[in-house]
Design a protein around this motif. Structure first.
Motif, PDB file in Angstrom:
ATOM      1  N   SER A  42       0.850  -1.198   0.000  1.00 25.46           N
ATOM      2  CA  SER A  42       0.000   0.000   0.000  1.00 25.46           C
ATOM      3  C   SER A  42       0.883   1.244   0.000  1.00 25.46           C
ATOM      4  O   SER A  42       2.094   1.163   0.186  1.00 25.46           O
ATOM      5  CB  SER A  42      -0.893   0.013   1.242  1.00 25.46           C
ATOM      6  N   SER A  43       0.249   2.411  -0.151  1.00 27.73           N
ATOM      7  CA  SER A  43       1.022   3.655  -0.100  1.00 27.73           C
ATOM      8  C   SER A  43       1.621   3.835   1.291  1.00 27.73           C
ATOM      9  O   SER A  43       2.679   4.452   1.435  1.00 27.73           O
ATOM     10  CB  SER A  43       0.152   4.855  -0.478  1.00 27.73           C
ATOM     11  N   GLY A  44       0.941   3.289   2.314  1.00 28.06           N
ATOM     12  CA  GLY A  44       1.502   3.343   3.672  1.00 28.06           C
ATOM     13  C   GLY A  44       2.829   2.604   3.749  1.00 28.06           C
ATOM     14  O   GLY A  44       3.765   3.047   4.429  1.00 28.06           O
ATOM     15  N   ALA A  45       2.902   1.471   3.058  1.00 30.56           N
ATOM     16  CA  ALA A  45       4.160   0.714   3.030  1.00 30.56           C
ATOM     17  C   ALA A  45       5.233   1.484   2.267  1.00 30.56           C
ATOM     18  O   ALA A  45       6.400   1.517   2.675  1.00 30.56           O
ATOM     19  CB  ALA A  45       3.926  -0.648   2.389  1.00 30.56           C
ATOM     20  N   LEU A  46       4.838   2.126   1.165  1.00 31.32           N
ATOM     21  CA  LEU A  46       5.808   2.935   0.407  1.00 31.32           C
ATOM     22  C   LEU A  46       6.348   4.062   1.282  1.00 31.32           C
ATOM     23  O   LEU A  46       7.551   4.349   1.267  1.00 31.32           O
ATOM     24  CB  LEU A  46       5.146   3.527  -0.846  1.00 31.32           C
TER      25      LEU A  46
END
Lengths: 143, 121
Positions: free
Chosen positions: B61-65
């Motif tokens: 997810s963008s959170g992981a990015l």
């Protein structure tokens, strides 16, 4: 997008402001896309976009307030999928979100969720208040 | 080799080679734990060389990015090195679309990344 698709599957649900509840709904949608022979590449794009939209609604929109709900409407046909997500938050201005691909923002840890939604879906539209997003994807269409 | 909840770490020479224990990296709690485990590797003595092998990871997810961006910042603060490998085509596309392939040094596989890390020293 005109609603002239032959929708063969649809759901309208209100879920609590909890990402786990959102994922149950998301998995149902992805299962249905696979059942209707959507390619994994497209399923990945829908997965990414809906995940980001749900997290936006639950965390940023409703601020994870257990008293607030997220309304999710999904429709699937053999050639199109449409997802609408509405939260009870104050909304936001998507135009004000900095472009994460600008040189000065490249190492800034924000803005990529919205960008990925736009990249992987055929269309992404917010209402004026910014607390409702309607996204569509058409089978096989290049991002 | 040490076992952690979210990652498995092998040491190859002076490089920490990290593999992820889950196929999908999206939940905020998970990402928080993942970040703690990755950052803790930078607290250990010796050269701060990290190789993140995404073999088996299907989804970020963008959170992981964002967590990876924070990790990259920390690696630079300690004058360390960070390499990414084995991104499946869909994830590689995510890095391309977001231009993060320009921020991170991404390789096809561990052999290439290890060779690059060793040429750095």
């Amino acid at each position: 997008m005109a609603d002239d698709h032959n929708w063969s599957w649809s759901r309208e649900q209100s879920i609590p402001s909890d990402t786990a509840a959102g994922r149950v709904l998301l998995e149902e949608l992805l299962d249905e896309l696979r059942r209707q022979d959507w390619e994994e590449k497209d399923v990945f794009g829908v997965h990414l976009a809906v995940e980001e939209a749900l997290v936006n609604a639950i965390k940023h929109g409703n601020q994870e307030d257990p008293a607030k709900q997220v309304k999710v409407q999904t429709r699937v046909s053999a050639t199109a999928v449409k997802i609408e997500v509405t939260d009870e938050g104050d909304g936001f201005d998507p135009a004000a979100v900095p472009d994460p691909t600008d040189d000065e923002n490249l190492d800034a840890p924000s803005g990529r969720g919205l960008m990925l939604m736009k990249s992987f879906m055929s269309s992404v539209e917010f209402n004026d208040a910014g607390n409702h997003v309607a996204m569509a994807k058409f089978k096989g269409e290049e991002e | 080799m040490s076992e952690r909840r979210r990652i498995t770490v092998n040491t190859v020479g002076d490089v920490h080679v990290v593999r992820f224990n889950d196929r999908k990296i999206l939940d905020a709690t998970y990402i928080g734990e993942l970040g703690e485990e990755l950052f803790s590797l930078l607290e250990e003595p010796g050269p701060q060389k990290l190789l993140l092998n995404f073999d088996g990871v299907e989804f970020l997810s963008s959170g992981a990015l964002n967590k990876l961006i924070f990790l990259d910042r920390r690696v630079k603060e300690v004058s360390g090195s960070l390499r990414l490998t084995n991104l499946r085509p869909e994830l590689n596309e995510v890095f391309m679309i977001t231009r993060l392939h320009e921020l991170f040094r991404i390789f096809e596989d561990e052999v290439e990344a290890l060779a690059d890390l060793n040429s750095d020293s």
